[in-house]
Design an enzyme around this catalytic site. Structure first.
Site, PDB file in Angstrom:
ATOM      1  CG  ASN A 107      46.891  40.449  30.205  1.00 20.19           C
ATOM      2  OD1 ASN A 107      45.382  40.685  31.596  1.00 20.19           O
ATOM      3  ND2 ASN A 107      48.058  40.180  30.565  1.00 20.19           N
ATOM      4  CG  HIS A 134      39.436  40.080  27.599  1.00 21.73           C
ATOM      5  ND1 HIS A 134      39.826  40.388  28.805  1.00 21.73           N
ATOM      6  CD2 HIS A 134      38.357  39.718  27.957  1.00 21.73           C
ATOM      7  CE1 HIS A 134      38.452  39.857  29.749  1.00 21.73           C
ATOM      8  NE2 HIS A 134      37.571  39.511  28.895  1.00 21.73           N
TER       9      HIS A 134
HETATM   10  N1  APR Z   1      52.555  39.597  38.962  1.00 20.46           N
HETATM   11  C1  APR Z   1      51.111  38.739  39.617  1.00 20.46           C
HETATM   12  N2  APR Z   1      50.201  40.020  39.810  1.00 20.46           N
HETATM   13  C2  APR Z   1      49.889  40.905  39.654  1.00 20.46           C
HETATM   14  C3  APR Z   1      51.022  41.903  39.934  1.00 20.46           C
HETATM   15  C4  APR Z   1      52.737  41.034  39.549  1.00 20.46           C
HETATM   16  N3  APR Z   1      53.575  41.752  39.082  1.00 20.46           N
HETATM   17  N4  APR Z   1      51.269  43.202  39.611  1.00 20.46           N
HETATM   18  C5  APR Z   1      49.543  42.993  40.153  1.00 20.46           C
HETATM   19  N5  APR Z   1      48.903  41.720  40.578  1.00 20.46           N
HETATM   20  C6  APR Z   1      47.130  41.998  40.276  1.00 20.46           C
HETATM   21  C7  APR Z   1      47.199  42.190  41.231  1.00 20.46           C
HETATM   22  O1  APR Z   1      47.037  42.011  42.590  1.00 20.46           O
HETATM   23  C8  APR Z   1      45.481  42.356  40.717  1.00 20.46           C
HETATM   24  O2  APR Z   1      45.028  40.874  41.149  1.00 20.46           O
HETATM   25  O3  APR Z   1      47.207  41.359  39.602  1.00 20.46           O
HETATM   26  C9  APR Z   1      45.772  41.971  38.814  1.00 20.46           C
HETATM   27  C10 APR Z   1      45.107  42.883  38.348  1.00 20.46           C
HETATM   28  O4  APR Z   1      44.439  42.949  38.368  1.00 20.46           O
HETATM   29  P1  APR Z   1      42.934  43.989  36.947  1.00 20.46           P
HETATM   30  O5  APR Z   1      43.411  44.768  36.638  1.00 20.46           O
HETATM   31  O6  APR Z   1      41.900  43.607  37.640  1.00 20.46           O
HETATM   32  O7  APR Z   1      42.978  43.511  35.325  1.00 20.46           O
HETATM   33  P2  APR Z   1      42.690  41.979  35.201  1.00 20.46           P
HETATM   34  O8  APR Z   1      42.662  41.329  36.550  1.00 20.46           O
HETATM   35  O9  APR Z   1      43.611  41.211  34.065  1.00 20.46           O
HETATM   36  O10 APR Z   1      41.256  42.919  34.782  1.00 20.46           O
HETATM   37  C11 APR Z   1      40.565  41.624  33.693  1.00 20.46           C
HETATM   38  O11 APR Z   1      38.964  43.994  33.034  1.00 20.46           O
HETATM   39  O12 APR Z   1      39.360  45.031  32.870  1.00 20.46           O
HETATM   40  C12 APR Z   1      38.949  44.818  32.263  1.00 20.46           C
HETATM   41  O13 APR Z   1      39.451  44.322  30.734  1.00 20.46           O
HETATM   42  C13 APR Z   1      40.164  43.856  30.807  1.00 20.46           C
HETATM   43  O14 APR Z   1      41.037  42.152  30.551  1.00 20.46           O
HETATM   44  C14 APR Z   1      40.782  43.447  31.676  1.00 20.46           C
HETATM   45  C15 APR Z   1      40.163  42.501  32.514  1.00 20.46           C
END
Ligand code: APR
Length: 266
Positions: A107, A134
Protein backbone atom coordinates in the site's frame (compact mmCIF):
# COMPACT_ATOMS: atom_id res chain seq x y z
CA UNK A 1 -13.16 -25.34 14.30
CA UNK A 2 -14.79 -21.90 13.95
CA UNK A 3 -14.86 -19.06 16.50
CA UNK A 4 -17.85 -17.21 17.96
CA UNK A 5 -18.29 -15.32 14.69
CA UNK A 6 -17.91 -18.48 12.61
CA UNK A 7 -14.47 -17.65 11.24
CA UNK A 8 -13.23 -21.10 10.31
CA UNK A 9 -9.70 -21.74 11.63
CA UNK A 10 -9.37 -18.53 13.66
CA UNK A 11 -8.62 -20.25 16.99
CA UNK A 12 -6.00 -22.52 15.41
CA UNK A 13 -4.46 -19.56 13.56
CA UNK A 14 -4.28 -17.65 16.86
CA UNK A 15 -2.41 -20.60 18.41
CA UNK A 16 0.00 -20.69 15.46
CA UNK A 17 0.64 -16.94 15.77
CA UNK A 18 1.10 -17.24 19.54
CA UNK A 19 3.90 -19.78 19.11
CA UNK A 20 5.55 -17.99 16.17
CA UNK A 21 8.87 -16.40 17.16
CA UNK A 22 9.29 -14.13 14.15
CA UNK A 23 6.42 -12.82 12.05
CA UNK A 24 6.44 -11.15 8.62
CA UNK A 25 3.25 -9.39 7.59
CA UNK A 26 2.45 -8.82 3.91
CA UNK A 27 -0.47 -6.41 3.44
CA UNK A 28 -2.38 -5.20 0.41
CA UNK A 29 -5.16 -2.82 -0.56
CA UNK A 30 -7.78 -4.94 1.20
CA UNK A 31 -6.40 -3.92 4.60
CA UNK A 32 -7.18 -0.29 3.76
CA UNK A 33 -10.54 -1.02 2.09
CA UNK A 34 -12.40 -0.60 5.40
CA UNK A 35 -10.76 2.85 5.76
CA UNK A 36 -12.39 3.91 2.48
CA UNK A 37 -9.24 3.62 0.33
CA UNK A 38 -10.25 2.25 -3.09
CA UNK A 39 -8.67 -1.17 -3.84
CA UNK A 40 -7.01 -1.53 -7.24
CA UNK A 41 -9.04 -4.32 -8.70
CA UNK A 42 -12.23 -3.60 -6.79
CA UNK A 43 -15.26 -1.74 -8.21
CA UNK A 44 -14.14 1.51 -6.55
CA UNK A 45 -10.72 1.68 -8.27
CA UNK A 46 -11.85 3.95 -11.16
CA UNK A 47 -11.04 7.66 -11.88
CA UNK A 48 -12.62 9.42 -14.90
CA UNK A 49 -13.25 5.83 -16.15
CA UNK A 50 -9.52 5.15 -16.13
CA UNK A 51 -8.25 2.06 -14.30
CA UNK A 52 -5.13 2.34 -12.14
CA UNK A 53 -3.28 0.15 -14.64
CA UNK A 54 -3.80 2.82 -17.34
CA UNK A 55 -2.52 5.76 -15.29
CA UNK A 56 0.11 4.28 -12.96
CA UNK A 57 2.67 3.76 -15.76
CA UNK A 58 5.76 5.67 -16.98
CA UNK A 59 4.15 5.72 -20.45
CA UNK A 60 1.04 7.51 -19.15
CA UNK A 61 3.26 10.03 -17.34
CA UNK A 62 5.35 10.66 -20.49
CA UNK A 63 2.15 10.98 -22.57
CA UNK A 64 0.27 13.32 -20.21
CA UNK A 65 2.11 14.21 -16.97
CA UNK A 66 -0.58 16.72 -15.99
CA UNK A 67 -3.31 14.06 -16.09
CA UNK A 68 -1.23 11.71 -13.96
CA UNK A 69 -0.54 14.54 -11.47
CA UNK A 70 -4.26 15.32 -11.32
CA UNK A 71 -5.03 11.66 -10.68
CA UNK A 72 -2.55 11.49 -7.80
CA UNK A 73 -3.88 14.78 -6.40
CA UNK A 74 -7.36 13.18 -6.50
CA UNK A 75 -6.06 10.03 -4.78
CA UNK A 76 -4.13 12.05 -2.17
CA UNK A 77 -7.33 13.99 -1.49
CA UNK A 78 -9.34 10.77 -1.06
CA UNK A 79 -6.69 8.96 0.98
CA UNK A 80 -5.80 12.06 3.00
CA UNK A 81 -9.31 11.92 4.42
CA UNK A 82 -8.97 8.27 5.48
CA UNK A 83 -7.87 6.99 8.87
CA UNK A 84 -6.36 3.66 9.93
CA UNK A 85 -8.93 0.98 10.81
CA UNK A 86 -8.85 -1.75 13.51
CA UNK A 87 -6.79 -3.94 11.16
CA UNK A 88 -3.98 -1.36 10.94
CA UNK A 89 -4.06 -0.80 14.71
CA UNK A 90 -3.97 -4.53 15.47
CA UNK A 91 -0.85 -4.98 13.32
CA UNK A 92 0.78 -1.95 14.95
CA UNK A 93 0.07 -3.34 18.43
CA UNK A 94 1.47 -6.73 17.41
CA UNK A 95 4.64 -5.13 16.01
CA UNK A 96 5.10 -2.91 19.07
CA UNK A 97 4.57 -5.90 21.39
CA UNK A 98 7.10 -8.52 22.50
CA UNK A 99 7.20 -10.49 19.22
CA UNK A 100 9.68 -9.78 16.39
CA UNK A 101 7.40 -8.52 13.62
CA UNK A 102 8.14 -6.85 10.27
CA UNK A 103 5.37 -5.24 8.25
CA UNK A 104 5.81 -5.30 4.46
CA UNK A 105 3.11 -3.39 2.60
CA UNK A 106 2.13 -2.97 -1.02
CA UNK A 107 0.00 0.00 0.00
CA UNK A 108 1.09 3.54 -0.78
CA UNK A 109 -1.53 5.17 1.51
CA UNK A 110 0.60 5.72 4.64
CA UNK A 111 -2.07 4.20 6.94
CA UNK A 112 0.21 1.58 8.52
CA UNK A 113 2.62 4.36 9.46
CA UNK A 114 -0.19 6.53 10.85
CA UNK A 115 -1.39 3.61 13.01
CA UNK A 116 2.18 2.86 14.19
CA UNK A 117 2.74 6.46 15.31
CA UNK A 118 -0.66 6.61 17.02
CA UNK A 119 -0.26 3.31 18.90
CA UNK A 120 3.34 4.06 19.87
CA UNK A 121 2.43 7.48 21.28
CA UNK A 122 5.61 8.81 22.92
CA UNK A 123 7.40 5.46 22.45
CA UNK A 124 9.54 4.57 19.40
CA UNK A 125 7.19 3.61 16.53
CA UNK A 126 9.95 2.12 14.32
CA UNK A 127 9.20 -1.59 15.01
CA UNK A 128 5.76 -1.01 13.46
CA UNK A 129 6.82 1.27 10.59
CA UNK A 130 6.15 -0.60 7.35
CA UNK A 131 8.47 -1.40 4.51
CA UNK A 132 6.63 0.29 1.63
CA UNK A 133 7.66 -1.86 -1.34
CA UNK A 134 5.54 0.19 -3.78
CA UNK A 135 6.51 3.56 -2.34
CA UNK A 136 4.23 6.23 -0.89
CA UNK A 137 1.64 8.51 -2.47
CA UNK A 138 2.61 11.18 0.07
CA UNK A 139 6.14 11.54 -1.34
CA UNK A 140 7.41 12.88 -4.65
CA UNK A 141 10.76 12.31 -6.30
CA UNK A 142 12.72 13.82 -9.14
CA UNK A 143 12.60 12.05 -12.52
CA UNK A 144 16.31 12.77 -13.02
CA UNK A 145 18.25 13.20 -9.74
CA UNK A 146 17.90 11.62 -6.27
CA UNK A 147 15.78 14.43 -4.84
CA UNK A 148 12.81 13.11 -2.81
CA UNK A 149 10.42 14.95 -0.45
CA UNK A 150 7.12 14.44 1.41
CA UNK A 151 4.18 15.87 -0.58
CA UNK A 152 0.52 16.35 0.37
CA UNK A 153 -0.85 19.56 -1.15
CA UNK A 154 -2.66 19.31 -4.49
CA UNK A 155 -1.25 21.42 -7.35
CA UNK A 156 -3.38 24.55 -7.84
CA UNK A 157 -3.63 24.21 -11.65
CA UNK A 158 -5.77 27.36 -12.01
CA UNK A 159 -2.91 29.51 -10.64
CA UNK A 160 0.19 27.34 -11.25
CA UNK A 161 -0.24 25.91 -14.75
CA UNK A 162 3.22 24.43 -14.49
CA UNK A 163 4.11 20.90 -13.55
CA UNK A 164 6.03 20.61 -10.27
CA UNK A 165 9.77 20.74 -10.92
CA UNK A 166 12.80 19.55 -8.95
CA UNK A 167 14.37 22.46 -7.00
CA UNK A 168 17.81 20.81 -7.42
CA UNK A 169 18.01 20.00 -11.16
CA UNK A 170 14.79 21.45 -12.62
CA UNK A 171 13.52 18.11 -13.97
CA UNK A 172 9.88 16.99 -13.55
CA UNK A 173 8.79 15.70 -10.17
CA UNK A 174 6.65 12.56 -10.02
CA UNK A 175 4.92 10.54 -7.28
CA UNK A 176 7.39 8.30 -5.37
CA UNK A 177 5.43 5.15 -6.15
CA UNK A 178 6.35 2.07 -8.21
CA UNK A 179 4.39 2.12 -11.45
CA UNK A 180 3.35 -0.88 -13.51
CA UNK A 181 6.30 -2.04 -15.61
CA UNK A 182 8.80 -0.47 -13.19
CA UNK A 183 11.15 -2.39 -10.91
CA UNK A 184 10.99 -2.12 -7.18
CA UNK A 185 13.90 -0.59 -5.27
CA UNK A 186 16.38 -3.52 -4.96
CA UNK A 187 17.33 -2.56 -1.40
CA UNK A 188 13.70 -2.51 -0.28
CA UNK A 189 13.00 -5.79 -2.08
CA UNK A 190 15.97 -7.53 -0.49
CA UNK A 191 14.86 -6.35 2.94
CA UNK A 192 11.31 -7.64 2.31
CA UNK A 193 12.47 -11.10 1.21
CA UNK A 194 15.01 -11.28 4.06
CA UNK A 195 12.24 -10.55 6.59
CA UNK A 196 10.03 -13.23 5.04
CA UNK A 197 12.84 -15.78 4.82
CA UNK A 198 13.71 -15.15 8.46
CA UNK A 199 10.08 -15.43 9.65
CA UNK A 200 8.46 -18.55 11.10
CA UNK A 201 5.03 -17.21 10.13
CA UNK A 202 3.92 -14.95 7.26
CA UNK A 203 0.62 -13.19 7.92
CA UNK A 204 -0.88 -12.22 4.55
CA UNK A 205 -3.77 -9.74 4.70
CA UNK A 206 -5.86 -8.06 2.05
CA UNK A 207 -3.92 -8.85 -1.10
CA UNK A 208 -5.05 -10.57 -4.30
CA UNK A 209 -1.47 -11.95 -4.49
CA UNK A 210 -1.45 -11.29 -8.24
CA UNK A 211 1.28 -8.65 -8.50
CA UNK A 212 4.92 -9.75 -8.50
CA UNK A 213 7.38 -9.67 -6.92
CA UNK A 214 5.45 -8.77 -3.74
CA UNK A 215 3.12 -11.77 -4.16
CA UNK A 216 6.13 -14.09 -3.79
CA UNK A 217 7.25 -12.67 -0.43
CA UNK A 218 5.22 -15.28 1.56
CA UNK A 219 6.82 -18.10 -0.47
CA UNK A 220 10.19 -17.17 1.06
CA UNK A 221 8.74 -18.03 4.47
CA UNK A 222 7.38 -21.35 3.19
CA UNK A 223 10.69 -22.24 1.54
CA UNK A 224 12.37 -21.84 4.93
CA UNK A 225 9.98 -24.13 6.77
CA UNK A 226 7.65 -21.41 8.00
CA UNK A 227 3.90 -21.18 7.46
CA UNK A 228 1.33 -18.77 6.03
CA UNK A 229 -1.87 -17.47 7.57
CA UNK A 230 -4.03 -15.56 5.07
CA UNK A 231 -6.90 -13.14 5.69
CA UNK A 232 -9.13 -12.35 2.72
CA UNK A 233 -12.86 -12.50 2.06
CA UNK A 234 -12.10 -14.39 -1.15
CA UNK A 235 -9.70 -17.09 -2.32
CA UNK A 236 -6.33 -16.08 -3.76
CA UNK A 237 -3.45 -17.98 -5.42
CA UNK A 238 -1.86 -18.22 -1.93
CA UNK A 239 -4.91 -19.79 -0.23
CA UNK A 240 -3.91 -23.34 -1.13
CA UNK A 241 -0.45 -22.85 0.39
CA UNK A 242 -1.70 -21.26 3.62
CA UNK A 243 -1.97 -23.32 6.80
CA UNK A 244 -5.08 -21.26 7.56
CA UNK A 245 -6.95 -19.02 5.10
CA UNK A 246 -9.40 -16.96 7.15
CA UNK A 247 -12.40 -15.75 5.16
CA UNK A 248 -13.48 -12.31 6.23
CA UNK A 249 -12.47 -8.67 6.56
CA UNK A 250 -9.09 -7.84 8.10
CA UNK A 251 -10.64 -5.08 10.22
CA UNK A 252 -12.68 -7.70 12.08
CA UNK A 253 -10.24 -10.63 12.05
CA UNK A 254 -6.85 -9.02 12.83
CA UNK A 255 -7.85 -7.62 16.26
CA UNK A 256 -9.11 -11.09 17.25
CA UNK A 257 -6.01 -12.79 15.86
CA UNK A 258 -3.54 -10.65 17.83
CA UNK A 259 -5.56 -10.37 21.02
CA UNK A 260 -3.43 -11.26 24.03
CA UNK A 261 -0.22 -11.26 21.95
CA UNK A 262 0.56 -7.57 22.09
CA UNK A 263 1.55 -7.16 25.74
CA UNK A 264 4.74 -8.37 27.43
CA UNK A 265 4.15 -11.99 28.51
CA UNK A 266 1.45 -12.23 25.70
N1 APR B 1 -10.16 -7.29 4.35
C1 APR B 1 -9.24 -8.11 3.78
N2 APR B 1 -9.11 -8.27 2.42
C2 APR B 1 -9.96 -7.57 1.64
C3 APR B 1 -10.94 -6.70 2.16
C4 APR B 1 -11.03 -6.59 3.59
N3 APR B 1 -11.93 -5.80 4.17
N4 APR B 1 -11.62 -6.14 1.12
C5 APR B 1 -11.08 -6.65 -0.03
N5 APR B 1 -10.09 -7.52 0.29
C6 APR B 1 -9.22 -8.27 -0.61
C7 APR B 1 -9.81 -8.59 -1.97
O1 APR B 1 -10.54 -9.81 -1.94
C8 APR B 1 -8.56 -8.70 -2.83
O2 APR B 1 -8.05 -10.04 -2.81
O3 APR B 1 -8.10 -7.45 -0.87
C9 APR B 1 -7.55 -7.80 -2.12
C10 APR B 1 -7.23 -6.49 -2.86
O4 APR B 1 -6.61 -6.84 -4.06
P1 APR B 1 -6.03 -5.72 -5.09
O5 APR B 1 -7.03 -4.68 -5.29
O6 APR B 1 -5.49 -6.47 -6.21
O7 APR B 1 -4.84 -5.06 -4.25
P2 APR B 1 -3.37 -5.59 -3.96
O8 APR B 1 -3.31 -7.04 -3.83
O9 APR B 1 -2.84 -4.77 -2.85
O10 APR B 1 -2.64 -5.13 -5.32
C11 APR B 1 -1.28 -5.27 -5.38
O11 APR B 1 -1.18 -4.06 -7.40
O12 APR B 1 -2.24 -2.39 -8.36
C12 APR B 1 -1.04 -2.76 -7.85
O13 APR B 1 0.61 -1.47 -6.82
C13 APR B 1 -0.68 -1.87 -6.70
O14 APR B 1 -0.01 -2.44 -4.51
C14 APR B 1 -0.91 -2.77 -5.53
C15 APR B 1 -0.65 -4.13 -6.11
Amino acid sequence: MSDSQGIEGLEEARALLAEAERVCVLSGAGVSAESGVPTFRGEDGLWKNYRAEELATPQAFRRDPRMVWEWYDWRRGKIGGCSPNPGHYALARLALGPKSVSIVTQNVDGLHEAAAREVAGAADPSPALPLEVHGSIFRVKCTACTYKIPHRDPVRWETEAVLPKCPVCGALLRPDVVWFGESLDPMVLTEAFDSARNATLCLVAGTSALVQPAASVPLATLENGGSIVEINPTETPLSGMATFSLRGGSGAILPQLVEGLTEAGG
